[in-house]
Design a protein around this motif. Structure first.
Motif, PDB file in Angstrom:
ATOM      1  N   PRO A   1      -3.339  -3.436  -1.846  1.00  0.00           N
ATOM      2  CA  PRO A   1      -4.573  -3.667  -1.578  1.00  0.00           C
ATOM      3  C   PRO A   1      -5.525  -3.249  -2.989  1.00  0.00           C
ATOM      4  O   PRO A   1      -5.239  -2.234  -3.482  1.00  0.00           O
ATOM      5  CB  PRO A   1      -5.148  -2.690  -0.275  1.00  0.00           C
TER       6      PRO A   1
ATOM      7  N   ALA B   1      -1.145   1.134   9.746  1.00  0.00           N
ATOM      8  CA  ALA B   1      -0.373  -0.002   8.751  1.00  0.00           C
ATOM      9  C   ALA B   1       0.062  -1.374   9.713  1.00  0.00           C
ATOM     10  O   ALA B   1       0.486  -1.266  10.915  1.00  0.00           O
ATOM     11  CB  ALA B   1       0.922   0.677   8.336  1.00  0.00           C
TER      12      ALA B   1
ATOM     13  N   CYS C   1       0.604  -4.412   5.086  1.00  0.00           N
ATOM     14  CA  CYS C   1       0.515  -3.216   4.260  1.00  0.00           C
ATOM     15  C   CYS C   1       1.477  -2.807   3.428  1.00  0.00           C
ATOM     16  O   CYS C   1       1.650  -2.162   2.334  1.00  0.00           O
ATOM     17  CB  CYS C   1      -0.020  -2.039   5.152  1.00  0.00           C
TER      18      CYS C   1
ATOM     19  N   CYS D   1       0.757  -1.187  -0.056  1.00  0.00           N
ATOM     20  CA  CYS D   1      -0.005  -0.167   0.137  1.00  0.00           C
ATOM     21  C   CYS D   1       0.806   1.230  -0.001  1.00  0.00           C
ATOM     22  O   CYS D   1       1.778   1.316   0.981  1.00  0.00           O
ATOM     23  CB  CYS D   1      -1.023   0.176   1.261  1.00  0.00           C
TER      24      CYS D   1
ATOM     25  N   HIS E   1       1.497   3.334   3.262  1.00  0.00           N
ATOM     26  CA  HIS E   1       1.838   2.599   4.402  1.00  0.00           C
ATOM     27  C   HIS E   1       2.924   3.424   5.364  1.00  0.00           C
ATOM     28  O   HIS E   1       2.820   3.435   6.413  1.00  0.00           O
ATOM     29  CB  HIS E   1       2.099   1.210   4.378  1.00  0.00           C
TER      30      HIS E   1
ATOM     31  N   CYS F   1      -7.941  -0.963   0.819  1.00  0.00           N
ATOM     32  CA  CYS F   1      -7.120  -0.839   2.394  1.00  0.00           C
ATOM     33  C   CYS F   1      -7.421  -2.324   2.839  1.00  0.00           C
ATOM     34  O   CYS F   1      -8.609  -2.689   2.744  1.00  0.00           O
ATOM     35  CB  CYS F   1      -7.896   0.143   3.095  1.00  0.00           C
ATOM     36  N   HIS F   2      -6.471  -2.772   3.576  1.00  0.00           N
ATOM     37  CA  HIS F   2      -6.418  -4.025   4.092  1.00  0.00           C
ATOM     38  C   HIS F   2      -7.063  -3.770   5.537  1.00  0.00           C
ATOM     39  O   HIS F   2      -7.668  -4.729   5.943  1.00  0.00           O
ATOM     40  CB  HIS F   2      -4.847  -4.566   4.538  1.00  0.00           C
ATOM     41  N   HIS F   3      -7.008  -2.515   6.055  1.00  0.00           N
ATOM     42  CA  HIS F   3      -7.884  -2.467   7.379  1.00  0.00           C
ATOM     43  C   HIS F   3      -8.704  -1.331   7.388  1.00  0.00           C
ATOM     44  O   HIS F   3      -8.411  -0.276   7.812  1.00  0.00           O
ATOM     45  CB  HIS F   3      -6.794  -2.229   8.609  1.00  0.00           C
TER      46      HIS F   3
END
Ligand code: SF4
Length: 337
Positions: free
Chosen positions: A309, A300, A304, A291, A294, A322-324
């Motif tokens: 993502p 992060a 990340c 990302c 990050h 986004c991962h989160h």
């Protein structure tokens, strides 16, 4: 992202714009500035899609490449179902009439030696539209639409204020009777009080002429009232894309949440919880792995920096890379349970 071609005036697919850097004895390409790196979005007829991000995020390059003011590196842009990137320059001509741009600095695009009536008529002349009399009438009509009077046509650019010059810039686009306009930071150089006037003009014109806009801006606050949907860009990629309501009420990408926290609320009793992003936007010459956000992201984790993502649909009409994803709030903070 699945969209139906019929309801979209513009459809951008996997658009890439790299600027090659040459070097060495053989002057070979040694690196690329990845200004726009594989972005896809659509713009529905009659809507305003805002493209927002810090300087260097690629938003202006995206707007210019879409219009082929810069030649794309790859990708496709469909306008009314025709892939503009596949056309020869002469085949682009009718589309150039339909698709106009308003620049941030209208003064820079006006010839200081020409009365503004002639500058506004320039596009009509280039496209051989109408007689001299018809062109003059169209110029006066476009000027009146942006609140300028007939006698202004004989005045020179230096005789106008910043706000009036931006009206001239809008009239130059309008005179071509376009369907689609890229608004490239059209109010960034103006005082706040003048910004509201120009935004109101743009909104009124959209309603009366059924225009479709791509509005490029570095500040979410500017686009809050004019947008139908908002795409947030970071370092050549789209980080989040959704309806205006979702972006402002339920932002989910940490970068969008940080940008939103910088927008002042016009009520002295309410304060936003400001999130200060550390560091500058990294170079598009060598973007971070995984990302791209990050190194600056407070959320992060290991994944990340390793995995990029994908832009995915978090909920209907709300896309995020986004991962989160977070549960941002309209007051600029993050919801905690
Ligand atoms: Fe932050 Fe990771 Fe989401 Fe990127 S993917 S925005 S680094 S949480």
């Amino acid at each position: 992202m699945q969209t139906t071609q019929s309801e979209n005036l513009i459809e951008v697919r996997n658009m890439v714009k790299y600027y090659p850097i040459q070097g060495g004895i053989l002057n070979r390409v040694v690196a690329n500035v990845k200004a726009v790196d594989n972005i896809s979005f659509s713009i529905k007829k009659g809507e305003t899609l805002s493209l927002v991000g810090e300087s260097g995020c690629g938003k202006t390059t995206a707007g210019h490449t879409l219009l082929r003011l810069h030649e794309p590196t790859s990708g496709e842009v469909y306008y009314k179902g025709v892939n503009l990137f596949a056309l020869k320059e002469r085949e682009m001509k009718p589309y150039r009439r339909d698709m106009q741009i308003v620049f941030q600095d209208p003064y820079g695009s006006l010839d200081p030696r020409l009365p503004i009536g002639e500058s506004i008529a320039e596009g009509l002349k280039i496209h051989h539209i109408g007689s001299a009399q018809e062109r003059f009438e169209r110029v006066l009509q476009a000027m009146s639409r942006v609140g300028l009077q007939d006698f202004h046509a004989l005045r020179y650019p230096h005789e106008f204020s910043g706000g009036q010059r931006q009206r001239i810039g809008i009239a130059r686009a309008l005179v071509m009777e376009p369907k689609f306009i890229v608004l490239d930071e059209p109010v960034s150089a103006l005082d706040v009080s003048i910004q509201a006037q120009v935004l109101n003009i743009l909104k009124d014109l959209q309603d009366s002429l059924d225009l479709t806009y791509l509005f490029v801006a570095h500040n979410l606050g500017v686009v809050e009232h004019i947008s139908t949907r908002v795409a947030v860009m970071y370092l050549g990629k789209i980080a989040e894309l959704s309806t205006r309501e979702e972006i402002f009420e339920h932002p989910a990408h940490p970068y969008t949440i940080a940008l939103l926290s910088a927008v002042p609320i016009p009520n002295p009793k309410i304060r936003r919880e400001r999130i200060i992003l550390e560091g500058d936007v990294p170079s598009a010459l060598n973007p971070p792995s995984g990302c791209r956000f990050h190194p600056r992201c407070p959320f992060a984790t290991e994944i990340c920096s390793q995995e990029e993502p994908e832009l995915r649909e978090l909920m209907p009409e709300h896309f995020i890379a986004c991962h989160h994803p977070q549960e941002g709030t309209s007051s600029g903070g993050i919801k905690t349970s």
